[in-house]
Design a protein around this motif. Structure first.
Motif, PDB file in Angstrom:
ATOM      1  N   ARG A 456      21.780  58.269  42.118  1.00  0.00           N
ATOM      2  CA  ARG A 456      22.657  57.223  42.670  1.00  0.00           C
ATOM      3  C   ARG A 456      23.688  56.845  41.627  1.00  0.00           C
ATOM      4  O   ARG A 456      23.368  56.672  40.455  1.00  0.00           O
ATOM      5  CB  ARG A 456      21.855  55.960  43.024  1.00  0.00           C
ATOM      6  N   ARG A 457      24.891  56.673  42.091  1.00  0.00           N
ATOM      7  CA  ARG A 457      25.948  56.151  41.218  1.00  0.00           C
ATOM      8  C   ARG A 457      26.413  54.823  41.794  1.00  0.00           C
ATOM      9  O   ARG A 457      26.802  54.743  42.958  1.00  0.00           O
ATOM     10  CB  ARG A 457      27.121  57.129  41.118  1.00  0.00           C
ATOM     11  N   MET A 458      26.333  53.802  40.976  1.00  0.00           N
ATOM     12  CA  MET A 458      26.659  52.441  41.396  1.00  0.00           C
ATOM     13  C   MET A 458      27.680  51.853  40.440  1.00  0.00           C
ATOM     14  O   MET A 458      27.644  52.124  39.228  1.00  0.00           O
ATOM     15  CB  MET A 458      25.397  51.586  41.399  1.00  0.00           C
ATOM     16  N   CYS A 459      28.576  51.033  40.954  1.00  0.00           N
ATOM     17  CA  CYS A 459      29.500  50.316  40.070  1.00  0.00           C
ATOM     18  C   CYS A 459      29.599  48.876  40.532  1.00  0.00           C
ATOM     19  O   CYS A 459      29.186  48.515  41.647  1.00  0.00           O
ATOM     20  CB  CYS A 459      30.869  50.979  40.006  1.00  0.00           C
ATOM     21  N   GLY A 460      30.148  48.025  39.689  1.00  0.00           N
ATOM     22  CA  GLY A 460      30.281  46.613  40.033  1.00  0.00           C
ATOM     23  C   GLY A 460      30.520  45.763  38.816  1.00  0.00           C
ATOM     24  O   GLY A 460      30.804  46.265  37.723  1.00  0.00           O
ATOM     25  N   ALA A 461      30.386  44.457  38.985  1.00  0.00           N
ATOM     26  CA  ALA A 461      30.632  43.522  37.886  1.00  0.00           C
ATOM     27  C   ALA A 461      30.226  42.126  38.314  1.00  0.00           C
ATOM     28  O   ALA A 461      29.899  41.875  39.484  1.00  0.00           O
ATOM     29  CB  ALA A 461      32.111  43.545  37.464  1.00  0.00           C
ATOM     30  N   TYR A 462      30.276  41.216  37.350  1.00  0.00           N
ATOM     31  CA  TYR A 462      30.070  39.785  37.588  1.00  0.00           C
ATOM     32  C   TYR A 462      31.401  39.062  37.527  1.00  0.00           C
ATOM     33  O   TYR A 462      32.345  39.504  36.853  1.00  0.00           O
ATOM     34  CB  TYR A 462      29.185  39.162  36.510  1.00  0.00           C
ATOM     35  N   THR A 463      31.481  37.925  38.192  1.00  0.00           N
ATOM     36  CA  THR A 463      32.528  36.937  37.926  1.00  0.00           C
ATOM     37  C   THR A 463      31.837  35.587  37.737  1.00  0.00           C
ATOM     38  O   THR A 463      30.695  35.392  38.163  1.00  0.00           O
ATOM     39  CB  THR A 463      33.559  36.834  39.068  1.00  0.00           C
ATOM     40  N   ALA A 464      32.520  34.672  37.092  1.00  0.00           N
ATOM     41  CA  ALA A 464      31.939  33.365  36.797  1.00  0.00           C
ATOM     42  C   ALA A 464      32.065  32.433  38.007  1.00  0.00           C
ATOM     43  O   ALA A 464      33.025  32.516  38.776  1.00  0.00           O
ATOM     44  CB  ALA A 464      32.632  32.740  35.592  1.00  0.00           C
ATOM     45  N   MET A 465      31.102  31.533  38.146  1.00  0.00           N
ATOM     46  CA  MET A 465      31.158  30.571  39.251  1.00  0.00           C
ATOM     47  C   MET A 465      32.371  29.660  39.120  1.00  0.00           C
ATOM     48  O   MET A 465      32.989  29.293  40.131  1.00  0.00           O
ATOM     49  CB  MET A 465      29.876  29.739  39.287  1.00  0.00           C
ATOM     50  N   ASP A 466      32.727  29.282  37.905  1.00  0.00           N
ATOM     51  CA  ASP A 466      33.909  28.435  37.721  1.00  0.00           C
ATOM     52  C   ASP A 466      35.154  29.114  38.261  1.00  0.00           C
ATOM     53  O   ASP A 466      36.009  28.479  38.899  1.00  0.00           O
ATOM     54  CB  ASP A 466      34.105  28.103  36.238  1.00  0.00           C
ATOM     55  N   ASP A 467      35.286  30.431  38.029  1.00  0.00           N
ATOM     56  CA  ASP A 467      36.464  31.152  38.520  1.00  0.00           C
ATOM     57  C   ASP A 467      36.449  31.254  40.038  1.00  0.00           C
ATOM     58  O   ASP A 467      37.492  31.132  40.694  1.00  0.00           O
ATOM     59  CB  ASP A 467      36.510  32.550  37.898  1.00  0.00           C
ATOM     60  N   PHE A 468      35.264  31.481  40.619  1.00  0.00           N
ATOM     61  CA  PHE A 468      35.184  31.548  42.076  1.00  0.00           C
ATOM     62  C   PHE A 468      35.548  30.209  42.704  1.00  0.00           C
ATOM     63  O   PHE A 468      36.325  30.146  43.662  1.00  0.00           O
ATOM     64  CB  PHE A 468      33.774  31.955  42.514  1.00  0.00           C
ATOM     65  N   ARG A 469      35.008  29.113  42.180  1.00  0.00           N
ATOM     66  CA  ARG A 469      35.277  27.809  42.766  1.00  0.00           C
ATOM     67  C   ARG A 469      36.740  27.401  42.596  1.00  0.00           C
ATOM     68  O   ARG A 469      37.336  26.794  43.486  1.00  0.00           O
ATOM     69  CB  ARG A 469      34.343  26.756  42.178  1.00  0.00           C
ATOM     70  N   ALA A 470      37.326  27.758  41.443  1.00  0.00           N
ATOM     71  CA  ALA A 470      38.751  27.479  41.255  1.00  0.00           C
ATOM     72  C   ALA A 470      39.583  28.248  42.269  1.00  0.00           C
ATOM     73  O   ALA A 470      40.523  27.702  42.878  1.00  0.00           O
ATOM     74  CB  ALA A 470      39.172  27.828  39.831  1.00  0.00           C
ATOM     75  N   GLY A 471      39.248  29.528  42.478  1.00  0.00           N
ATOM     76  CA  GLY A 471      39.973  30.313  43.459  1.00  0.00           C
ATOM     77  C   GLY A 471      39.795  29.794  44.868  1.00  0.00           C
ATOM     78  O   GLY A 471      40.739  29.745  45.666  1.00  0.00           O
ATOM     79  N   ALA A 472      38.558  29.365  45.184  1.00  0.00           N
ATOM     80  CA  ALA A 472      38.293  28.826  46.512  1.00  0.00           C
ATOM     81  C   ALA A 472      39.084  27.549  46.766  1.00  0.00           C
ATOM     82  O   ALA A 472      39.604  27.329  47.865  1.00  0.00           O
ATOM     83  CB  ALA A 472      36.788  28.560  46.672  1.00  0.00           C
ATOM     84  N   GLN A 473      39.205  26.718  45.760  1.00  0.00           N
ATOM     85  CA  GLN A 473      39.999  25.485  45.920  1.00  0.00           C
ATOM     86  C   GLN A 473      41.473  25.811  46.054  1.00  0.00           C
ATOM     87  O   GLN A 473      42.184  25.200  46.864  1.00  0.00           O
ATOM     88  CB  GLN A 473      39.744  24.563  44.723  1.00  0.00           C
TER      89      GLN A 473
END
Length: 478
Positions: A456-473
């Motif tokens: 299996r070959r998988m890719c991905g990453a994390y983002t920070a909750m602060d960045d997600f909430r800022a973007g959502a706002q």
């Protein structure tokens, strides 16, 4: 207090309600009619030589009773400029009397001199202000509450009504700080019977497409992105639509297969129980994205988009918020233990060194984290739940329990929690495929994996909750 009659309500009902105080050298009378008609004298001043009138919480309680029994005004209205207590009382259109200390308002002045017009950072020197500052005059306008300060230069502040509704230094019976936080955290359970939240990759170049993706993550806890090219480059493009990639000891963007000597069991072909990632961080990662690029037999070299569905490796997800709600309804004592007993989680196998979640709090943190951890234990409930931190594989022996009986109680609670998470009511199995990555809220949705064969070959990453909430706002999602 000599010469002072108590603040009282007339027995004749709200229409005859009178708030009154008497002083030996001066008497001021404020009636319900004045407040309702907006003709109450403002500001109300008391003679320096006169005994002080009832102020602060007394007046606040009286006005709260007053407005609850009177017709609500069509627009916000100033009830009183209480100079003695240095507070401004405002009746918002929610029908609630809100208290705003004069010094607090002056400290949060929104003018361009006091607050940078672009960054919105404070520019005034808070500690150069007079703590006893007072409002020389106040006036409700269509734009908001206008205040002229008695500070020598007659500084002017204007506080929009919307700003006053969203900001208050004190909790209220209608909306306290915890509830204000939770107002942005409405969620819908993601269960085996739920439709799969999905957004198309092509739409993410538009603001509306990104808003749809953010909304799905906010509401359901995860989203699948269809029509994504099965390549690392397209996956990175998708990640950039979510926010900056968060770098950890695993690196930034991952592109991996199973290995013989991994630093984490995620890099093996073993099954993984339901868990959240980076429980051993003091600030666990916010979002996580997985994109299966290929999965084929071990005897071959799978190419991008190659996929054999018979080789196993199904992903599992469980909505932690929904499971916590079920735990609360099943056994409140178990919920309380998982909400109050701090647990140390650790990652000991990294060449970068050990990671443990005990830098901020030496004892770690609970499995279920709430908007206001200072709340009484019996007041903790799913309505204030903000984060699930659970990975039994990473639970450390550094955890300290207050007693043997509490330890046994915690283990019983953790077993019930695991049973609920893995039950058919909550666990969802998904066969990830090339071209359809999944992104999920790591503070809410637990994930796992069935064992698999092949490559299996998988890719991905994390983002920070602060960045997600800022973007959502910024997108108007919260």
């Amino acid at each position: 207090m000599s010469g002072l009659s108590p603040l009282r309500r007339s027995c004749c009902g709200p229409s005859r309600l009178t708030l009154r105080w008497q002083a030996s050298s001066r008497r001021t009378l404020l009636t319900a009619r004045h407040v309702q008609q907006g003709t109450a004298p403002l500001p109300i001043r008391c003679s320096r030589s006169a005994p002080r009138a009832p102020t602060g919480s007394c007046l606040f309680s009286a006005y709260r009773r007053l407005i609850s029994s009177s017709a609500r005004p069509a627009t916000p209205k100033v009830l009183i400029n209480d100079i003695a207590s240095q507070e401004v009382l405002v009746e918002l259109d929610s029908g609630e009397a809100a208290r705003y200390p004069s010094f607090w308002l002056r400290d949060h002045c929104l003018c361009e001199t006091c607050s940078h017009p672009h960054t919105h950072q404070r520019q005034l020197d808070t500690f150069a202000l007079d703590p006893s500052t007072k409002a020389a005059s106040i006036a409700p306008t269509s734009d908001g509450l206008e205040i002229i300060w008695a500070d020598g230069d007659a500084h002017r502040s204007l506080f929009p009504w919307s700003w006053l509704r969203e900001h208050s230094p004190f909790p209220s019976s209608k909306l306290n700080a915890t509830q204000r936080h939770q107002a942005t955290r409405h969620w819908t359970p993601f269960l085996p019977s739920s439709p799969r939240p999905q957004t198309s990759f092509e739409t993410l170049t538009s603001q509306s497409g990104r808003a749809s993706l953010f909304s799905q993550i906010q509401t359901h806890g995860l989203a699948f992105i269809s029509n994504t090219p099965p390549s690392p480059e397209a996956t990175i493009e998708l990640l950039n639509a979510l926010g900056p990639i968060r770098h950890t000891h695993y690196g930034g963007f991952w592109d991996f297969t199973s290995v013989a000597n991994p630093i984490d069991t995620a890099y093996t072909n073993l099954s993984l129980p339901l868990h959240t990632d980076t429980t051993y961080f003091n600030d666990p990662c916010g979002l996580q994205l997985f994109h299966l690029l290929s999965h084929g037999p071990s005897s071959t070299t799978p190419q991008p988009a190659d996929f054999d569905a018979t080789l196993g490796g199904e992903s599992t997800f469980s909505d932690g918020f929904a499971a916590a709600d079920a735990l609360y309804r099943t056994d409140k004592a178990a919920y309380e233990l998982l909400s109050t007993i701090p647990i140390v989680f650790a990652a000991e196998g990294s060449p970068a060194g050990p990671f443990r979640n005990n830098a901020l709090h030496i004892q770690g943190g609970p499995v279920l984290n709430h908007a206001d951890p200072s709340m009484r234990p019996n007041a903790l409930s799913p309505s204030t739940l903000t984060q699930v931190r659970w990975n039994n594989c990473d639970r450390s022996p550094l955890t300290v329990f207050p007693s043997h009986s509490v330890m046994l109680g915690w283990y019983r609670a953790a077993k019930l929690w695991k049973e609920i998470l893995e039950s058919g009511e909550f666990e969802v199995q998904v066969k990830l495929r090339p071209g359809e990555p999944v992104v999920f809220d790591n503070w809410r949705v637990l994930h796992g994996r069935k064992a698999f064969e092949g490559k299996r070959r998988m890719c991905g990453a994390y983002t920070a909750m602060d960045d997600f909430r800022a973007g959502a706002q910024a997108l108007g999602v919260v």
